[in-house]
Design a protein around this motif. Structure first.
Motif, PDB file in Angstrom:
ATOM      1  N   TRP A  83      15.621  42.767  22.234  1.00  0.00           N
ATOM      2  CA  TRP A  83      16.356  42.254  23.399  1.00  0.00           C
ATOM      3  C   TRP A  83      16.457  43.276  24.532  1.00  0.00           C
ATOM      4  O   TRP A  83      17.205  43.076  25.488  1.00  0.00           O
ATOM      5  CB  TRP A  83      17.756  41.768  23.026  1.00  0.00           C
ATOM      6  N   THR A  84      15.680  44.365  24.446  1.00  0.00           N
ATOM      7  CA  THR A  84      15.755  45.419  25.464  1.00  0.00           C
ATOM      8  C   THR A  84      14.425  45.664  26.167  1.00  0.00           C
ATOM      9  O   THR A  84      14.409  46.250  27.250  1.00  0.00           O
ATOM     10  CB  THR A  84      16.220  46.755  24.853  1.00  0.00           C
ATOM     11  N   SER A 113      18.701  43.346  27.759  1.00  0.00           N
ATOM     12  CA  SER A 113      19.780  44.324  27.685  1.00  0.00           C
ATOM     13  C   SER A 113      19.239  45.688  28.126  1.00  0.00           C
ATOM     14  O   SER A 113      18.050  45.965  27.942  1.00  0.00           O
ATOM     15  CB  SER A 113      20.285  44.389  26.233  1.00  0.00           C
ATOM     16  N   PRO A 114      20.067  46.559  28.726  1.00  0.00           N
ATOM     17  CA  PRO A 114      21.517  46.456  28.881  1.00  0.00           C
ATOM     18  C   PRO A 114      21.979  45.710  30.116  1.00  0.00           C
ATOM     19  O   PRO A 114      23.178  45.475  30.266  1.00  0.00           O
ATOM     20  CB  PRO A 114      21.954  47.920  28.953  1.00  0.00           C
ATOM     21  N   ARG A 117      23.440  40.786  28.444  1.00  0.00           N
ATOM     22  CA  ARG A 117      23.821  40.807  27.036  1.00  0.00           C
ATOM     23  C   ARG A 117      24.012  39.379  26.530  1.00  0.00           C
ATOM     24  O   ARG A 117      24.007  38.437  27.308  1.00  0.00           O
ATOM     25  CB  ARG A 117      25.096  41.642  26.856  1.00  0.00           C
ATOM     26  N   TYR A 118      24.142  39.258  25.209  1.00  0.00           N
ATOM     27  CA  TYR A 118      24.377  37.947  24.620  1.00  0.00           C
ATOM     28  C   TYR A 118      25.504  37.247  25.355  1.00  0.00           C
ATOM     29  O   TYR A 118      26.533  37.863  25.619  1.00  0.00           O
ATOM     30  CB  TYR A 118      24.734  38.090  23.134  1.00  0.00           C
ATOM     31  N   ASP A 197      20.043  49.423  19.747  1.00  0.00           N
ATOM     32  CA  ASP A 197      19.769  48.520  20.860  1.00  0.00           C
ATOM     33  C   ASP A 197      20.501  47.195  20.694  1.00  0.00           C
ATOM     34  O   ASP A 197      21.041  46.640  21.661  1.00  0.00           O
ATOM     35  CB  ASP A 197      18.266  48.271  20.979  1.00  0.00           C
ATOM     36  N   ALA A 201      23.148  44.997  23.040  1.00  0.00           N
ATOM     37  CA  ALA A 201      22.812  43.631  23.429  1.00  0.00           C
ATOM     38  C   ALA A 201      23.870  42.623  23.004  1.00  0.00           C
ATOM     39  O   ALA A 201      24.083  41.610  23.683  1.00  0.00           O
ATOM     40  CB  ALA A 201      21.453  43.245  22.841  1.00  0.00           C
ATOM     41  N   ASP A 203      27.161  43.587  22.248  1.00  0.00           N
ATOM     42  CA  ASP A 203      28.494  44.119  22.516  1.00  0.00           C
ATOM     43  C   ASP A 203      29.256  44.433  21.223  1.00  0.00           C
ATOM     44  O   ASP A 203      30.439  44.141  21.083  1.00  0.00           O
ATOM     45  CB  ASP A 203      29.297  43.134  23.381  1.00  0.00           C
TER      46      ASP A 203
END
Length: 294
Positions: A83-84, A113-114, A117-118, A197, A201, A203
């Protein structure tokens, strides 16, 4: 000479390719020169939303490819990268692999991310699937044969879009419109979070339990193909793939599972590329069979 490589040497080669895919040496640099460009029609940089990352590429079969226009399956492929990281341009080899065999492929970017985020990356994935549903007929695909497929973090995104109806629902669609979903080495149950990571993503430690795909399994889930490597050191195949398969089957969902011994986490997806298919076992055939193509 190449075909005489041992299974172990083949696995080592694919592991090296996988490491390169995770590094600054992108899949595009490794594979673009050897993956064909004349086996599909291409439409690039299409907006599925207003944000800079809300762009997608489309790979369509050539006119001679079977099945004919209007009867082709459409696959939305979501790439991985914790997710980064990741860019749709680095995964042209996936578009080529499927489109050259008769599928329409939609390959979107999504928020990373960052900066995001979700649930932003899930929301973006759902919007891309909604775009595919809305444009399937124009692209020559059968709107009753829409699949969402993802590898690693993209497998997570695909699972959430297919299993948790909040996301497609917010986009004005429903998982009931999907013919199926395909997860390759996806993380579906990963609390508590250990990956640095992923902590950002999602939190962590304020991560919501509802962020886990395993918790959204129901009898309404689309039919499923799950793929994994048995020696995966990044995403536990027992906790994730096998447990997801068991949960889906218990709910009465049609599930197919393919597992591989001679591949790594990233080389699982790299092995669909035309130059690498001979190395890692039959990764592509189960996918093509699942979407109704051979």
């Amino acid at each position: 000479m190449i075909r005489a490589l041992s299974s172990r040497r083949a696995a080592l080669f694919l592991t090296a390719i996988g490491a390169a895919l995770l590094s600054a040496c992108s899949p595009a640099r490794l594979l673009d020169r050897v993956v064909p460009r004349d086996t599909y029609d291409f439409e690039g940089g299409v907006a599925y939303g207003p944000a800079p990352r809300q762009k997608l590429d489309v790979f369509r079969p050539l006119a001679a490819a079977l099945p004919g226009p209007g009867r082709r399956p459409l696959v939305v492929f979501l790439f991985g990268g914790a997710w980064t990281t990741g860019d749709r341009a680095d995964f042209r080899f996936v578009g080529e692999a499927l489109a050259s065999r008769g599928a329409v492929v939609v390959l979107p970017d999504y928020g990373l991310s960052p900066a995001f985020r979700y649930p932003v990356f899930v929301q973006d994935s759902a919007l891309a699937v909604k775009w595919a549903l809305d444009n399937a007929v124009r692209l020559g695909a059968d709107p009753r044969q829409i699949y969402v497929m993802g590898h690693s973090a993209g497998g997570y995104n695909a699972a959430m879009v297919a299993l948790d109806d909040r996301w497609l629902g917010a986009a004005g669609a429903s998982p009931k419109q999907l013919a199926g979903w395909i997860g390759l080495a996806g993380p579906y149950d990963f609390l508590p979070i250990e990956n640095p990571d992923a902590k950002v993503a999602f939190d962590w430690p304020a991560t919501l339990p509802e962020s886990q795909p395993i918790g959204h399994v129901s009898a309404a889930a689309p039919r499923t193909l799950l793929m994994a490597v048995n020696k995966d050191t990044l995403v536990n195949p027992v906790r994730n793939t096998r447990q997801m398969a068991e949960r889906l089957r218990a709910a009465g969902v049609d599930v197919e599972v393919s597992e591989f011994d001679d591949l790594g986490h990233v080389s699982l997806i790299a092995a669909v590329a035309k130059p690498l298919r001979w190395l890692g076992g039959p990764v592509l055939p189960p996918i093509m069979g699942f979407i109704g193509l051979k």
